[in-house]
Enzyme design. Structure first.
Site, PDB file in Angstrom:
ATOM      1  N   TYR A   1      21.174   0.887  -6.011  1.00 59.07           N
ATOM      2  CA  TYR A   1      20.688   1.156  -4.646  1.00 59.07           C
ATOM      3  C   TYR A   1      20.205   2.584  -4.561  1.00 59.07           C
ATOM      4  CZ  TYR A   1      21.004  -2.703  -1.480  1.00 59.07           C
ATOM      5  OH  TYR A   1      20.738  -3.853  -0.824  1.00 59.07           O
TER       6      TYR A   1
ATOM      7  N   ASP B   1      -7.269  -2.669   1.771  1.00 58.60           N
ATOM      8  CA  ASP B   1      -6.301  -3.414   0.959  1.00 58.60           C
ATOM      9  C   ASP B   1      -7.057  -3.842  -0.298  1.00 58.60           C
ATOM     10  OD1 ASP B   1      -4.804  -5.352  -0.297  1.00 58.60           O
ATOM     11  OD2 ASP B   1      -4.275  -6.423   1.541  1.00 58.60           O
TER      12      ASP B   1
ATOM     13  N   THR C   1      -1.321  -4.523  -4.189  1.00 60.88           N
ATOM     14  CA  THR C   1      -0.234  -5.107  -4.959  1.00 60.88           C
ATOM     15  C   THR C   1      -0.422  -4.652  -6.405  1.00 60.88           C
ATOM     16  OG1 THR C   1      -1.562  -7.097  -5.186  1.00 60.88           O
ATOM     17  CG2 THR C   1       0.176  -7.126  -3.519  1.00 60.88           C
TER      18      THR C   1
ATOM     19  N   LYS D   1      -1.976  -8.193  -9.834  1.00 63.26           N
ATOM     20  CA  LYS D   1      -3.208  -8.993  -9.964  1.00 63.26           C
ATOM     21  C   LYS D   1      -4.033  -8.383 -11.102  1.00 63.26           C
ATOM     22  CE  LYS D   1      -2.989 -10.616  -5.217  1.00 63.26           C
ATOM     23  NZ  LYS D   1      -2.130  -9.796  -4.361  1.00 63.26           N
TER      24      LYS D   1
ATOM     25  N   ARG E   1       5.519  -7.775 -10.080  1.00 66.37           N
ATOM     26  CA  ARG E   1       5.155  -7.874  -8.672  1.00 66.37           C
ATOM     27  C   ARG E   1       5.729  -6.737  -7.836  1.00 66.37           C
ATOM     28  NH1 ARG E   1       4.017 -13.519  -6.207  1.00 66.37           N
ATOM     29  NH2 ARG E   1       3.716 -11.986  -4.584  1.00 66.37           N
TER      30      ARG E   1
ATOM     31  N   GLU F   1      18.425   4.159  -1.418  1.00 73.54           N
ATOM     32  CA  GLU F   1      17.739   4.447  -0.156  1.00 73.54           C
ATOM     33  C   GLU F   1      17.309   5.906  -0.108  1.00 73.54           C
ATOM     34  OE1 GLU F   1      20.469   2.460  -0.084  1.00 73.54           O
ATOM     35  OE2 GLU F   1      20.362   1.078   1.632  1.00 73.54           O
TER      36      GLU F   1
HETATM   37  N1  DSN Z   1      -1.612 -14.927  -2.515  1.00 79.03           N
HETATM   38  C1  DSN Z   1      -2.520 -13.865  -2.907  1.00 79.03           C
HETATM   39  C2  DSN Z   1      -3.834 -14.408  -3.344  1.00 79.03           C
HETATM   40  O1  DSN Z   1      -3.815 -15.450  -3.944  1.00 79.03           O
HETATM   41  O2  DSN Z   1      -4.855 -13.798  -3.120  1.00 79.03           O
HETATM   42  C3  DSN Z   1      -2.652 -12.821  -1.873  1.00 79.03           C
HETATM   43  O3  DSN Z   1      -1.416 -12.478  -1.409  1.00 79.03           O
END
Ligand code: DSN
Length: 418
Positions: free
Chosen positions: A55, A201, A227, A230, A236, A57
């Site tokens: 943890y 984003d 994120t 990708k 993740r 914080e």
């Molecule tokens: N679920 C993702 C996508 O497939 O683009 C976005 O969060």
């Protein structure tokens, strides 16, 4: 029995078996989900360390618990790498997901009830940009822009007019299903004229931004979120980048407003991933992702497919299935039978529903990670067209499945044995 020493396969063969089956499923299918990828083993090693039980914080140098000197060093390393890689003034690496990062960004710039102008989910925006089903639409006054229904492209002049009419406090750009380059400088002009903050984003295109295959939004935006799993090909998580003037609000919005302790094991993997992004191998990988998407799109078109916007500039494309009288749900199920994994997707001007839309989305990050190139992209295009244009032909799907498995054997993902 000492549970701390127990092996997964011995203690819980049920879960171990599911993980092994999922590994096998991946090895024997071609993953064309544009938002998915395979993280390098070095990241998976990092994420499975003792840091999973920690943890922490607070932020480096300002923690609530003791014993965090190594964690402070780790998080500072990740923050420094994120700032360097993206050229940002400040980075927060604690948000647990893209949606959490986006909500933290809104909370750091806005008061509840303020107006946001963002992209509709049907046009390619994300749930967390304020879709009706998302809590964001209850927290803020969300108005949305789409794309030109004829071309499928962002119409910057229409967005400008909408911004001047609706006077949002924040404009959100960036998308989950938009195959073309986004003009962030143009969005900055619109935001300036409308007196709005600007947030991008870049969850989908972050890897392209890092590798110089897409213009960066960082100099133009108050906040940029992404994120990590990708095109960035990490485990993740999420990163929030911002101007120094917003740093305190962003950090406060993540902790303590939205979250408690961050997941430091994942931050350790993200730190490793950020190191990868600086390598020539990663830039070459992203060039191949983009080239594979272009080849996939061109090959599909040569075989009569309708591609939204006529092609792609990035890692994904949208296939409009209307001319073949098959919907995206049915097509994705048939393709899965042939071991080609895609997701159904709404397309601009879609008359279908979210559950039965007129399109599918295809992306190349995962296939490129396992070493597939343009030759394989052309084969995939042929198989996709064969399957979706012959929905009654089970024998053909079986044949494609065999061919896909044979191809996959030549491109193992992790070279792991089952
Ligand atoms: N679920 C993702 C996508 O497939 O683009 C976005 O969060």
């Amino acid at each position: 029995m000492n549970l701390l020493e127990e092996k997964l396969s011995q203690f819980d063969p049920a879960v171990d078996g599911i993980i092994r089956n999922e590994m096998r499923r991946n090895e024997e299918t071609i993953n064309l989900i544009a938002s998915e990828n395979y993280p390098p083993k070095s990241l998976m090693k990092a994420i499975s360390s003792m840091l999973s039980g920690i943890y922490s914080e607070g932020y480096p140098g300002e923690r609530w618990y003791r014993g965090l000197e190594n964690i402070d060093r780790l998080e500072s390393l990740a923050i420094g790498r994120a700032k360097a890689v993206f050229g940002a003034e400040h980075a927060n690496v604690q948000a647990l997901s893209g949606s959490a990062a986006n909500i933290a960004a809104y909370l750091s710039l806005l008061k509840l009830g303020d107006r946001i102008l963002s992209m509709e989910i049907d046009a390619g925006g994300h749930l967390s940009h304020g879709a009706r089903a998302s809590v964001v639409s209850r927290m803020f006054d969300v108005v949305q822009y789409g794309v030109d229904p004829q071309t499928g492209l962002l119409d910057y002049e229409a967005i400008r007019r909408q911004a001047l009419e609706t006077r949002p406090r924040l404009i959100v750009c960036g998308a989950s299903a938009y195959p073309r380059t986004i003009d962030f400088a143009r969005f900055r002009q619109i935001a300036r004229e409308a007196g709005a903050f600007l947030m991008a984003d870049i969850s989908h295109i972050a890897g392209l931004v890092v590798a110089g295959e897409h213009p960066t939004p960082v100099p133009h935006c108050d906040i940029v979120t992404t994120t990590t799993h990708k095109t960035l090909r990490m485990t993740r998580g999420a990163i929030i980048l911002c101007k120094a003037e917003h740093a305190d609000q962003v950090d406060h919005a993540v902790f303590p407003t939205l979250q408690g302790g961050p997941h430091q094991a994942n931050i350790s993997a993200i730190a490793v991933g950020l190191k990868h992004l600086g390598t020539p191998e990663y830039r070459q990988y992203i060039r191949e992702v983009v080239q594979n998407a272009k080849t996939l799109s061109e090959s599909l078109r040569e075989q009569g497919a309708e591609i939204v916007t006529g092609g792609t500039d990035n890692h994904l494309l949208l296939l409009d299935l209307a001319k073949w009288s098959i919907d995206g749900e049915t097509a994705s199920v048939l393709l899965e039978e042939a071991h080609l994994i895609v997701n159904k997707n709404k397309i601009p001007g879609d008359r279908g529903t979210a559950k039965k839309p007129s399109g599918i989305r295809l992306g190349t990050p995962a296939m490129t990670s396992r070493g597939m190139g343009e030759e394989e992209a052309r084969l995939i295009a042929r198989w996709v067209v064969e399957v979706v244009t012959h929905p009654e032909e089970q024998t053909l799907r079986n044949k494609v499945k065999e061919d896909v498995i044979a191809l996959c054997r030549r491109f193992p993902i992790y070279r792991m044995t089952f």
